[in-house]
Design an enzyme around this catalytic site. Structure first.
Site, PDB file in Angstrom:
ATOM      1  N   HIS A   1      47.055  31.640  40.739  1.00 44.55           N
ATOM      2  CA  HIS A   1      45.852  32.293  40.194  1.00 44.55           C
ATOM      3  C   HIS A   1      45.500  33.547  40.991  1.00 44.55           C
ATOM      4  O   HIS A   1      45.147  34.576  40.419  1.00 44.55           O
ATOM      5  CB  HIS A   1      44.685  31.296  40.219  1.00 44.55           C
ATOM      6  CG  HIS A   1      43.398  31.857  39.751  1.00 44.55           C
ATOM      7  ND1 HIS A   1      42.405  32.241  40.623  1.00 44.55           N
ATOM      8  CD2 HIS A   1      42.930  32.099  38.515  1.00 44.55           C
ATOM      9  CE1 HIS A   1      41.373  32.703  39.935  1.00 44.55           C
ATOM     10  NE2 HIS A   1      41.663  32.626  38.646  1.00 44.55           N
TER      11      HIS A   1
ATOM     12  N   SER B   1      40.842  31.668  33.006  1.00 42.92           N
ATOM     13  CA  SER B   1      42.028  32.068  33.753  1.00 42.92           C
ATOM     14  C   SER B   1      42.904  30.848  34.059  1.00 42.92           C
ATOM     15  O   SER B   1      44.128  30.889  33.884  1.00 42.92           O
ATOM     16  CB  SER B   1      41.619  32.776  35.043  1.00 42.92           C
ATOM     17  OG  SER B   1      42.751  33.194  35.753  1.00 42.92           O
TER      18      SER B   1
ATOM     19  N   ARG C   1      46.038  27.574  42.771  1.00 47.82           N
ATOM     20  CA  ARG C   1      45.187  28.599  43.404  1.00 47.82           C
ATOM     21  C   ARG C   1      46.017  29.804  43.828  1.00 47.82           C
ATOM     22  O   ARG C   1      45.592  30.943  43.686  1.00 47.82           O
ATOM     23  CB  ARG C   1      44.478  28.045  44.633  1.00 47.82           C
ATOM     24  CG  ARG C   1      43.255  27.278  44.355  1.00 47.82           C
ATOM     25  CD  ARG C   1      42.017  28.161  44.267  1.00 47.82           C
ATOM     26  NE  ARG C   1      41.104  27.434  43.419  1.00 47.82           N
ATOM     27  CZ  ARG C   1      40.234  27.957  42.592  1.00 47.82           C
ATOM     28  NH1 ARG C   1      40.084  29.255  42.504  1.00 47.82           N
ATOM     29  NH2 ARG C   1      39.471  27.209  41.847  1.00 47.82           N
TER      30      ARG C   1
END
Length: 195
Positions: free
Chosen positions: A38, A12, A35
């Site tokens: 994501h 990912s 982050r």
């Protein structure tokens, strides 16, 4: 203890970095941006987030030295891994001119005092209440979501001069707020590369 990174997470992040060049960001800013992107699959956060690397460095040090972490709601608390959090929403009560989320912030501040990291991903009124306290936070991750008060409360956070991670738009939420804190948790004290 080192965090074990699942192959799906590795893939990912590989795909995220293929679509979004984060190399221009300093290390902790990059970690937070990646982050958050994501956690949301929303590349626009790279341009929407607002933070300062020096503030992140101080917050990172405080976090790894054991500073308390406060979450505005249990969904944020549940998303923060590898760290206990304080969330007083269950005990909080609303009243005239006071939302339940704002009361929870007051209760949490009574418990933790100054120097905590505050993670607000749901209620703009929680962020607004925090700004009225003399909390002297190590960091405020202010990413509440919504069409009423979210962008305004984040603008007030930026204007307050407190060390902060925020964003300009109405978007935000529990997942992205927890992700921003996790970025600091996962980032090692050394300079080794990490997800």
């Amino acid at each position: 203890m080192n965090r074990v990174i699942h192959p799906i997470e590795q893939e990912s992040f590989r795909r995220l970095r293929a679509r979004l060049d984060t190399s221009r960001f300093p290390p902790l800013t990059r970690a937070v941006v990646e982050r958050v992107v994501h956690s949301s699959a929303d590349l626009e956060y790279a341009a929407d987030l607002v933070m300062d690397e020096a503030e992140l460095e101080r917050a990172h040090a405080a976090l790894h030295a054991g500073a308390p972490v406060v979450a505005d709601v249990e969904m944020v608390a549940a998303g923060i891994t590898r760290r206990e959090t304080v969330c007083r929403l269950r005990e909080a009560r609303s009243g005239p001119g006071l939302t339940r989320s704002a009361h929870a912030v007051r209760l949490a501040y009574e418990e933790v005092g100054p120097g905590a990291l505050w993670v607000i991903g749901c209620a703009p009124t929680a962020l607004e209440e925090l700004l009225t306290l003399d909390a002297s936070p190590a960091l405020v991750i202010g990413l509440p979501v919504g069409f009423v008060g979210a962008a305004e409360s984040k603008a007030a956070l930026r204007e307050s001069g407190l060390p902060a991670v925020s964003n300009v738009s109405e978007k935000g939420g529990s997942a992205v707020a927890a992700a921003a804190l996790n970025a600091l948790l996962y980032h090692p004290a050394s300079t080794e590369e990490t997800l």
